[in-house]
Design a protein around this motif. Structure first.
Motif, PDB file in Angstrom:
ATOM      1  N   LEU A   1      -9.546  -5.088  -2.263  1.00 46.68           N
ATOM      2  CA  LEU A   1     -10.760  -4.974  -1.432  1.00 46.68           C
ATOM      3  C   LEU A   1     -11.066  -3.523  -1.042  1.00 46.68           C
ATOM      4  N   GLN A   2     -10.285  -2.595  -1.600  1.00 48.77           N
ATOM      5  CA  GLN A   2     -10.522  -1.192  -1.238  1.00 48.77           C
ATOM      6  C   GLN A   2     -11.848  -0.710  -1.831  1.00 48.77           C
ATOM      7  N   GLY A   3     -12.439   0.281  -1.156  1.00 48.33           N
ATOM      8  CA  GLY A   3     -13.676   0.875  -1.660  1.00 48.33           C
ATOM      9  C   GLY A   3     -14.918   0.077  -1.301  1.00 48.33           C
ATOM     10  N   GLN A   4     -14.774  -0.877  -0.375  1.00 45.27           N
ATOM     11  CA  GLN A   4     -15.952  -1.684  -0.002  1.00 45.27           C
ATOM     12  C   GLN A   4     -16.383  -1.426   1.441  1.00 45.27           C
ATOM     13  N   GLY A   5     -15.824  -0.376   2.029  1.00 47.80           N
ATOM     14  CA  GLY A   5     -16.257  -0.016   3.378  1.00 47.80           C
ATOM     15  C   GLY A   5     -15.412  -0.596   4.503  1.00 47.80           C
ATOM     16  N   LEU A   6     -14.362  -1.370   4.153  1.00 43.73           N
ATOM     17  CA  LEU A   6     -13.555  -1.978   5.222  1.00 43.73           C
ATOM     18  C   LEU A   6     -12.807  -0.906   6.012  1.00 43.73           C
ATOM     19  N   GLY A   7     -12.246   0.083   5.299  1.00 46.98           N
ATOM     20  CA  GLY A   7     -11.504   1.157   5.970  1.00 46.98           C
ATOM     21  C   GLY A   7     -12.399   1.926   6.929  1.00 46.98           C
ATOM     22  N   ILE A   8     -13.586   2.262   6.462  1.00 45.38           N
ATOM     23  CA  ILE A   8     -14.523   3.028   7.305  1.00 45.38           C
ATOM     24  C   ILE A   8     -14.889   2.221   8.555  1.00 45.38           C
ATOM     25  N   SER A   9     -15.163   0.925   8.392  1.00 44.27           N
ATOM     26  CA  SER A   9     -15.520   0.095   9.561  1.00 44.27           C
ATOM     27  C   SER A   9     -14.377   0.037  10.558  1.00 44.27           C
TER      28      SER A   9
ATOM     29  N   PRO B   1      -0.269   3.234  10.657  1.00 47.76           N
ATOM     30  CA  PRO B   1      -0.939   3.283   9.366  1.00 47.76           C
ATOM     31  C   PRO B   1      -2.245   2.486   9.369  1.00 47.76           C
ATOM     32  N   ILE B   2      -3.101   2.886   8.440  1.00 47.81           N
ATOM     33  CA  ILE B   2      -4.261   2.046   8.129  1.00 47.81           C
ATOM     34  C   ILE B   2      -4.108   1.644   6.674  1.00 47.81           C
ATOM     35  N   ALA B   3      -4.320   0.392   6.401  1.00 43.64           N
ATOM     36  CA  ALA B   3      -4.203  -0.072   5.020  1.00 43.64           C
ATOM     37  C   ALA B   3      -5.192  -1.199   4.771  1.00 43.64           C
TER      38      ALA B   3
ATOM     39  N   LEU C   1      -3.200  12.337  13.161  1.00 42.72           N
ATOM     40  CA  LEU C   1      -2.781  11.447  12.077  1.00 42.72           C
ATOM     41  C   LEU C   1      -2.265  12.275  10.916  1.00 42.72           C
ATOM     42  N   VAL C   2      -1.599  11.598   9.994  1.00 43.44           N
ATOM     43  CA  VAL C   2      -1.218  12.235   8.733  1.00 43.44           C
ATOM     44  C   VAL C   2      -1.995  11.510   7.637  1.00 43.44           C
ATOM     45  N   GLY C   3      -2.884  12.219   6.973  1.00 48.25           N
ATOM     46  CA  GLY C   3      -3.710  11.572   5.953  1.00 48.25           C
ATOM     47  C   GLY C   3      -4.542  12.592   5.206  1.00 48.25           C
ATOM     48  N   ASP C   4      -5.308  12.107   4.256  1.00 46.53           N
ATOM     49  CA  ASP C   4      -6.097  13.012   3.410  1.00 46.53           C
ATOM     50  C   ASP C   4      -7.317  13.539   4.162  1.00 46.53           C
ATOM     51  N   PRO C   5      -7.447  14.875   4.277  1.00 52.11           N
ATOM     52  CA  PRO C   5      -8.608  15.435   4.974  1.00 52.11           C
ATOM     53  C   PRO C   5      -9.922  15.054   4.301  1.00 52.11           C
ATOM     54  N   GLU C   6      -9.873  14.811   2.971  1.00 56.36           N
ATOM     55  CA  GLU C   6     -11.097  14.446   2.243  1.00 56.36           C
ATOM     56  C   GLU C   6     -11.649  13.102   2.753  1.00 56.36           C
ATOM     57  N   TYR C   7     -10.778  12.259   3.273  1.00 57.20           N
ATOM     58  CA  TYR C   7     -11.221  10.960   3.795  1.00 57.20           C
ATOM     59  C   TYR C   7     -11.502  11.025   5.299  1.00 57.20           C
ATOM     60  N   TYR C   8     -10.600  11.664   6.028  1.00 54.86           N
ATOM     61  CA  TYR C   8     -10.698  11.600   7.496  1.00 54.86           C
ATOM     62  C   TYR C   8     -11.665  12.626   8.087  1.00 54.86           C
ATOM     63  N   GLY C   9     -12.095  13.591   7.254  1.00 58.06           N
ATOM     64  CA  GLY C   9     -13.055  14.573   7.748  1.00 58.06           C
ATOM     65  C   GLY C   9     -14.326  13.909   8.270  1.00 58.06           C
TER      66      GLY C   9
ATOM     67  N   CYS D   1       0.810  -1.225   0.000  1.00 54.40           N
ATOM     68  CA  CYS D   1       0.000   0.000   0.000  1.00 54.40           C
ATOM     69  C   CYS D   1       0.841   1.272   0.000  1.00 54.40           C
ATOM     70  N   PHE D   2       1.983   1.254   0.649  1.00 53.83           N
ATOM     71  CA  PHE D   2       2.743   2.504   0.824  1.00 53.83           C
ATOM     72  C   PHE D   2       4.131   2.466   0.194  1.00 53.83           C
ATOM     73  N   GLY D   3       4.638   1.274  -0.138  1.00 55.40           N
ATOM     74  CA  GLY D   3       5.986   1.183  -0.688  1.00 55.40           C
ATOM     75  C   GLY D   3       7.037   1.265   0.397  1.00 55.40           C
TER      76      GLY D   3
HETATM   77  C1  LIG Z   1      -7.356   4.709   2.553  1.00 53.73           C
HETATM   78  C2  LIG Z   1      -7.916   3.317   2.807  1.00 53.73           C
HETATM   79  C3  LIG Z   1      -7.464   2.815   4.154  1.00 53.73           C
HETATM   80  C4  LIG Z   1      -9.440   3.408   2.786  1.00 53.73           C
HETATM   81  O1  LIG Z   1      -9.987   2.134   2.996  1.00 53.73           O
HETATM   82  P1  LIG Z   1     -11.116   1.561   2.013  1.00 53.73           P
HETATM   83  O2  LIG Z   1     -11.620   0.303   2.590  1.00 53.73           O
HETATM   84  O3  LIG Z   1     -10.566   1.515   0.635  1.00 53.73           O
HETATM   85  O4  LIG Z   1     -12.184   2.735   2.096  1.00 53.73           O
HETATM   86  P2  LIG Z   1     -13.722   2.601   2.316  1.00 53.73           P
HETATM   87  O5  LIG Z   1     -14.272   1.559   1.413  1.00 53.73           O
HETATM   88  O6  LIG Z   1     -14.014   2.435   3.743  1.00 53.73           O
HETATM   89  O7  LIG Z   1     -14.210   4.026   1.867  1.00 53.73           O
HETATM   90  C5  LIG Z   1     -14.255   4.260   0.523  1.00 53.73           C
HETATM   91  C6  LIG Z   1     -14.572   5.710   0.264  1.00 53.73           C
HETATM   92  O8  LIG Z   1     -13.502   6.504   0.745  1.00 53.73           O
HETATM   93  C7  LIG Z   1     -12.942   7.237  -0.334  1.00 53.73           C
HETATM   94  N1  LIG Z   1     -11.494   7.338  -0.167  1.00 53.73           N
HETATM   95  C8  LIG Z   1     -10.614   6.347   0.006  1.00 53.73           C
HETATM   96  N2  LIG Z   1      -9.370   6.854   0.124  1.00 53.73           N
HETATM   97  C9  LIG Z   1      -9.503   8.193   0.050  1.00 53.73           C
HETATM   98  C10 LIG Z   1      -8.592   9.261   0.083  1.00 53.73           C
HETATM   99  N3  LIG Z   1      -7.292   9.069   0.276  1.00 53.73           N
HETATM  100  N4  LIG Z   1      -9.076  10.516  -0.034  1.00 53.73           N
HETATM  101  C11 LIG Z   1     -10.390  10.759  -0.225  1.00 53.73           C
HETATM  102  N5  LIG Z   1     -11.316   9.762  -0.264  1.00 53.73           N
HETATM  103  C12 LIG Z   1     -10.866   8.510  -0.149  1.00 53.73           C
HETATM  104  C13 LIG Z   1     -13.301   6.430  -1.561  1.00 53.73           C
HETATM  105  O9  LIG Z   1     -13.297   7.241  -2.708  1.00 53.73           O
HETATM  106  C14 LIG Z   1     -14.674   5.946  -1.210  1.00 53.73           C
HETATM  107  O10 LIG Z   1     -15.628   6.955  -1.398  1.00 53.73           O
HETATM  108  P3  LIG Z   1     -17.086   6.607  -1.987  1.00 53.73           P
HETATM  109  O11 LIG Z   1     -17.689   5.630  -1.020  1.00 53.73           O
HETATM  110  O12 LIG Z   1     -17.773   7.923  -2.030  1.00 53.73           O
HETATM  111  O13 LIG Z   1     -16.832   6.004  -3.308  1.00 53.73           O
HETATM  112  C15 LIG Z   1      -7.480   2.325   1.686  1.00 53.73           C
HETATM  113  O14 LIG Z   1      -7.956   2.775   0.444  1.00 53.73           O
HETATM  114  C16 LIG Z   1      -5.995   2.113   1.602  1.00 53.73           C
HETATM  115  O15 LIG Z   1      -5.461   1.214   2.255  1.00 53.73           O
HETATM  116  N6  LIG Z   1      -5.289   2.899   0.784  1.00 53.73           N
HETATM  117  C17 LIG Z   1      -3.865   2.748   0.624  1.00 53.73           C
HETATM  118  C18 LIG Z   1      -3.126   3.121   1.864  1.00 53.73           C
HETATM  119  C19 LIG Z   1      -3.488   4.494   2.351  1.00 53.73           C
HETATM  120  O16 LIG Z   1      -3.526   5.456   1.584  1.00 53.73           O
HETATM  121  N7  LIG Z   1      -3.757   4.573   3.659  1.00 53.73           N
HETATM  122  C20 LIG Z   1      -4.154   5.776   4.310  1.00 53.73           C
HETATM  123  C21 LIG Z   1      -2.972   6.586   4.596  1.00 53.73           C
HETATM  124  S1  LIG Z   1      -3.364   7.932   5.562  1.00 53.73           S
END
Ligand SMILES: CC(C)(COP(=O)(O)OP(=O)(O)OC[C@H]1O[C@@H](n2cnc3c(N)ncnc32)[C@H](O)[C@@H]1OP(=O)(O)O)[C@@H](O)C(=O)NCCC(=O)NCCS
Length: 192
Positions: free
Chosen positions: A84-92, A77-79, A111-119, A22-24
């Motif tokens: 399997l990404q995009g299926q809600g596992l990260g959110i859960s 980290p979360i990965a 944390l250090v991460g994308d505000p668009e996701y963690y907001g 996921c991160f290299g």
């Molecule tokens: C980021 C990560 C943990 C999210 O887990 P996931 O299971 O893929 O995400 P979920 O299925 O729970 O959520 C998916 C939603 O989040 C969004 N999303 C995922 N990563 C995002 C990001 N970096 N920025 C903005 N939105 C993001 C998706 O577009 C999706 O949105 P939608 O439901 O409107 O289509 C996963 O994609 C991952 O492991 N990525 C690579 C490693 C990484 O970047 N880790 C986080 C570092 S801070």
């Protein structure tokens, strides 16, 4: 059916390849890794998702201090396994672990991460609140969540890795505890 469970010792060997994927390998040079270098993740807040024999996701939290005074957590980290990404596992994983962190009494999580996701989990920009990282990071990606309103009042300064073992979460150190802590934290000082 993927299941969230506490990380077990044998999971560590499977987590590293997932993080590599996921991160290299350059992940080790990042500021968040530097903070975590000499500390252990908290077992009570380390979770994996297992799908049968496969480990498909990981999340960890680490004990840190802010400004040498205030205990907090560093999330990451979360990965999630790419297929399997995009299926809600990260959110859960984030929702459930955050809930447990809050139940355990933790008040501040960075944390250090994308505000668009963690907001969506209540994280927002940390710098305007007076928090700093001990190394370079894109400012907009440095985020903090107050688990309790006002938790960041009178809290500011640089993040450092390390726990405050004699302190309950959310309490500020007194002067003598601070002096002890500064001595202990010298070991975690970033290279000049
Ligand atoms: C980021 C990560 C943990 C999210 O887990 P996931 O299971 O893929 O995400 P979920 O299925 O729970 O959520 C998916 C939603 O989040 C969004 N999303 C995922 N990563 C995002 C990001 N970096 N920025 C903005 N939105 C993001 C998706 O577009 C999706 O949105 P939608 O439901 O409107 O289509 C996963 O994609 C991952 O492991 N990525 C690579 C490693 C990484 O970047 N880790 C986080 C570092 S801070």
């Amino acid at each position: 059916m993927p299941q969230i469970i506490h990380e077990r010792p044998e999971d560590a060997a499977l987590i590293e390849p997932l993080l590599d994927e996921c991160f290299g390998p350059e992940r080790f040079t990042k500021t968040a890794y530097k903070i975590r270098e000499n500390i252990h993740s908290l077992p009570e807040l380390s979770f994996v998702i297992r799908d049968g024999d496969k480990l498909v996701a990981t999340i960890r939290y680490w004990p840190i201090t802010i400004g040498d005074m205030s205990p907090a957590l560093l999330l990451g980290p979360i990965a999630v396994e790419p297929t399997l990404q995009g299926q809600g596992l990260g959110i859960s994983l984030i929702r459930q672990s955050l809930q447990i962190a809050i139940e355990l009494g933790h008040k501040i999580i960075v944390l250090v991460g994308d505000p668009e996701y963690y907001g969506q989990f209540g994280f927002d920009a940390a710098s305007p609140k007076g928090l700093q990282l001990p190394g370079p990071v894109e400012d907009r990606r440095f985020l903090v969540k107050e688990c309790e309103q006002g938790a960041l009042r009178n809290v500011s300064g640089v993040i450092a890795g390390g726990s405050m073992p004699d302190m309950t979460a959310g309490r500020n150190a007194d002067l003598s505890e601070t002096e002890q802590l500064i001595t202990r934290l010298a070991a975690f000082a970033p290279p000049a």
